[in-house]
Scaffold this motif. Structure first.
Motif, mmCIF file in Angstrom:
data_model
loop_
_atom_site.group_PDB
_atom_site.id
_atom_site.type_symbol
_atom_site.label_atom_id
_atom_site.label_comp_id
_atom_site.label_asym_id
_atom_site.label_seq_id
_atom_site.Cartn_x
_atom_site.Cartn_y
_atom_site.Cartn_z
ATOM 1 N N GLY A 184 -54.539 -7.376 -22.007
ATOM 2 C CA GLY A 184 -55.278 -8.225 -22.949
ATOM 3 C C GLY A 184 -54.754 -8.141 -24.364
ATOM 4 N N PRO A 185 -55.082 -9.167 -25.182
ATOM 5 C CA PRO A 185 -54.552 -9.223 -26.539
ATOM 6 C C PRO A 185 -55.087 -8.107 -27.433
ATOM 7 N N GLU A 186 -54.285 -7.735 -28.426
ATOM 8 C CA GLU A 186 -54.675 -6.681 -29.369
ATOM 9 C C GLU A 186 -55.256 -7.281 -30.635
ATOM 10 N N VAL A 187 -56.204 -6.558 -31.209
ATOM 11 C CA VAL A 187 -56.817 -6.949 -32.472
ATOM 12 C C VAL A 187 -56.854 -5.728 -33.377
ATOM 13 N N PRO A 227 -57.340 -15.715 -39.943
ATOM 14 C CA PRO A 227 -58.258 -15.175 -38.935
ATOM 15 C C PRO A 227 -57.750 -15.415 -37.519
ATOM 16 N N LEU A 228 -58.535 -14.925 -36.546
ATOM 17 C CA LEU A 228 -58.200 -15.093 -35.136
ATOM 18 C C LEU A 228 -59.160 -16.107 -34.537
ATOM 19 N N ASP A 229 -58.741 -17.352 -34.523
ATOM 20 C CA ASP A 229 -59.651 -18.399 -34.053
ATOM 21 C C ASP A 229 -60.003 -18.241 -32.579
ATOM 22 N N TRP A 230 -59.148 -17.533 -31.862
ATOM 23 C CA TRP A 230 -59.352 -17.384 -30.418
ATOM 24 C C TRP A 230 -60.269 -16.213 -30.082
ATOM 25 N N ALA A 231 -60.603 -15.387 -31.057
ATOM 26 C CA ALA A 231 -61.361 -14.167 -30.753
ATOM 27 C C ALA A 231 -62.778 -14.521 -30.304
ATOM 28 N N PRO A 232 -63.336 -13.727 -29.393
ATOM 29 C CA PRO A 232 -64.661 -14.048 -28.886
ATOM 30 C C PRO A 232 -65.733 -13.967 -29.976
ATOM 31 N N ALA A 233 -66.746 -14.804 -29.845
ATOM 32 C CA ALA A 233 -67.872 -14.766 -30.776
ATOM 33 C C ALA A 233 -68.478 -13.368 -30.729
ATOM 34 N N GLY A 234 -68.825 -12.855 -31.886
ATOM 35 C CA GLY A 234 -69.512 -11.569 -31.911
ATOM 36 C C GLY A 234 -68.605 -10.366 -31.796
ATOM 37 N N LEU A 235 -67.294 -10.581 -31.832
ATOM 38 C CA LEU A 235 -66.375 -9.443 -31.687
ATOM 39 C C LEU A 235 -66.611 -8.388 -32.770
ATOM 40 N N VAL A 236 -66.722 -8.841 -34.014
ATOM 41 C CA VAL A 236 -66.857 -7.885 -35.109
ATOM 42 C C VAL A 236 -68.156 -7.077 -34.962
ATOM 43 N N ASP A 237 -69.250 -7.768 -34.650
ATOM 44 C CA ASP A 237 -70.525 -7.061 -34.449
ATOM 45 C C ASP A 237 -70.417 -6.042 -33.321
ATOM 46 N N GLU A 238 -69.754 -6.455 -32.246
ATOM 47 C CA GLU A 238 -69.605 -5.561 -31.096
ATOM 48 C C GLU A 238 -68.832 -4.295 -31.496
ATOM 49 N N VAL A 239 -67.752 -4.491 -32.254
ATOM 50 C CA VAL A 239 -66.930 -3.334 -32.624
ATOM 51 C C VAL A 239 -67.684 -2.422 -33.596
ATOM 52 N N ILE A 240 -68.460 -3.030 -34.487
ATOM 53 C CA ILE A 240 -69.277 -2.204 -35.385
ATOM 54 C C ILE A 240 -70.269 -1.372 -34.576
ATOM 55 N N VAL A 420 -53.259 -17.454 -26.639
ATOM 56 C CA VAL A 420 -53.873 -16.124 -26.715
ATOM 57 C C VAL A 420 -55.337 -16.255 -26.337
ATOM 58 N N ARG A 421 -55.768 -15.471 -25.377
ATOM 59 C CA ARG A 421 -57.162 -15.545 -24.951
ATOM 60 C C ARG A 421 -57.621 -14.163 -24.506
ATOM 61 N N ALA A 422 -58.815 -13.798 -24.931
ATOM 62 C CA ALA A 422 -59.395 -12.558 -24.438
ATOM 63 C C ALA A 422 -59.932 -12.845 -23.045
#
Ligand code: AMP
Ligand code: GLY
Length: 439
Positions: A184-187, A227-240, A420-422
């Motif tokens: 999977g893609p890296e962020v 930014p990463l337009d392809w990143a899933p919604a809520g990614l930042v919240d999830e990582v926090i 690029v897709r998660a």
């Protein structure tokens, strides 16, 4: 506020540049800096890895805040010395910087904090390494358990190559971490912390391999975009919620609070988001792309992290524009970079609208700018979309000449093509960036 930025690279040039635009920042100094920083702020040619030297410099300059860029001064205890001297510092203590300096330590912290990461085994002998390779199977991931600037990792289908890397690490008395391969893609997500609270920056993607198509050896990073337009919604919240806050809490619980930026290197795998690595500092060249989009004045944010009180800053404001950073590296990087080559076209490129030229390994010799390191500079392009940002970055790069210089031609290209897709992620959405955003 007077700010002293520690470090010689492109990341520090980007920090200096952004700090200069902060109305509350009266003065910026850099140590040791590079030719690019020297053109815009006073630089101080000192040993920035020496805690006493840096503390003395900060005192002499009357610095209100010291921002430490690279990992080496952190590992050397520069932040500890500054904190002991009562000087506000953005950067973790030597103990907290172990999150980057020791991959085995990072794995322990993640295990305690329940953070999802690759399964791993530590090996100190060849037979242990062989067993670990058998356990996880190909592709093999073998990591030098020490500071290696992203270059101590071998990812390969070839068992012989994997074992050879382990052997090379053992030969110098080291250990290796062998782990399961993450697809999977890296962020790269940078999360600021005052030791207690967290504040995320905008996610970026880095390009680790030297050559187009993600081939060749790993490097410190050859390009980035945000930014990463392809990143899933809520990614930042999830990582926090699942990564950054638990790790910050665990570090505080251990009595070694982490103050600075926690670089979360993530893989968005078919089984969910996993941590690949932590760094105890901003990423390079991701910072060059990310900070080009930051609207909130940075000085006050870093001071709040250094002094406590980061919770008073609800969120950061970002430009909706895209930024693409393309790195120019020396001939023979990453193996044995050739340095000392004259760099031409810097002024011409820097004069282009929506183009920034951020120096990394550069120096001035006989009044001319020459290469002085593996990664020489980054050209950052800004645009209303990824395509125009990319065009700007490469337009700038096309004006710069360095004999034997190498750069990738495919930075942000797959994202632009929608490739690029998660795995299993919902479609792209602006909700991936919960922080305030503006046009
Ligand atoms: P690190 O120094 O741990 O960041 O590793 C450098 C690079 O190696 C990462 O950015 C990835 O591209 C790759 N890598 C590291 N660990 C893994 C893994 N478990 N699976 C796949 N690729 C990895
Ligand atoms: N670009 C990867 C790093 O800064 O470690």
């Amino acid at each position: 506020m007077k700010v002293l930025v520690i470090g010689p690279g492109g990341r520090e040039h980007a920090l200096v540049r952004v700090l200069l635009t902060d109305p509350f920042v009266r003065e910026v100094h850099a140590a040791p800096g590079n030719a690019g920083m020297a053109a815009i702020v006073p630089t101080h040619d000192v040993d920035a890895n020496d805690p006493l030297v840096v503390t003395a410099l900060a005192r002499r300059l009357g610095s209100d805040l010291v921002v430490i860029g690279p990992e080496a001064p952190l590992a050397a205890g520069v932040a500890d010395a500054l904190r002991d001297a009562g000087i506000p510092v953005f950067g973790p203590s030597r103990a907290a910087a172990q999150l980057e300096a020791s991959k085995a330590f990072a794995k322990q912290v993640m295990a305690s904090a329940g953070v999802p990461t690759a399964m791993a085994m530590v090996a100190t002998t060849i037979s242990q390494a062989e067993e670990a390779l058998r356990t996880f199977g190909a592709p093999y991931v073998v990591k030098d358990d020490g500071l290696a600037a992203g270059k101590g990792v071998v990812v390969t289908e070839d068992r012989v190559e994997a074992l050879a890397h382990a052997e090379a690490c053992f030969a110098v008395g080291g250990s290796v971490v062998i782990e399961e391969y993450l697809d999977g893609p890296e962020v790269s997500l940078f999360v600021l912390s005052d030791g207690q609270h967290v504040l995320p920056l905008a996610p970026a993607q880095d390009f680790k391999r030297i050559s187009d198509g993600d081939t060749g050896p790993n490097t410190g990073g050859m390009g980035a975009y945000s930014p990463l337009d392809w990143a899933p919604a809520g990614l930042v919240d999830e990582v926090i919620d699942r990564v950054a806050q638990p790790v910050i809490d665990e570090m505080a619980h251990r009595g070694t609070p982490f103050i600075g930026v926690l670089y979360c290197g993530l893989a968005l795998t078919s089984r969910g988001t996993r941590v690949i690595e932590f760094n105890a500092r901003f990423g390079d060249p991701e910072t060059q792309a990310v900070l080009a989009r930051l609207r909130t004045p940075l000085g006050g944010v870093l001071l709040a992290a250094a002094q406590g009180g980061l919770e008073k800053i609800q969120s950061l404001t970002w430009s909706r524009r895209s930024a693409v950073a393309v790195v120019l590296a020396s001939e023979n990087y990453p193996e044995a970079p050739v340095t000392g080559g004259r760099i031409r076209g810097l002024k011409k490129a820097g004069r282009l609208e929506d183009v920034q030229v951020l120096h990394a390994g550069t120096a001035v010799a006989d009044g001319k700018v020459v290469s002085a390191g593996g990664r020489v500079l980054a050209v950052v392009g800004l645009g209303d979309d990824l395509e125009s940002a990319r065009r700007k970055a490469y337009e700038g790069m096309s004006l710069i000449e360095l004999e034997g210089g190498q750069f990738r031609t495919d930075i942000a290209l797959r994202a632009l093509r929608g490739e690029v897709r998660a795995a299993g992620a919902p479609p792209a959405s602006a909700a991936a960036f919960p922080q305030g955003a503006e046009a």
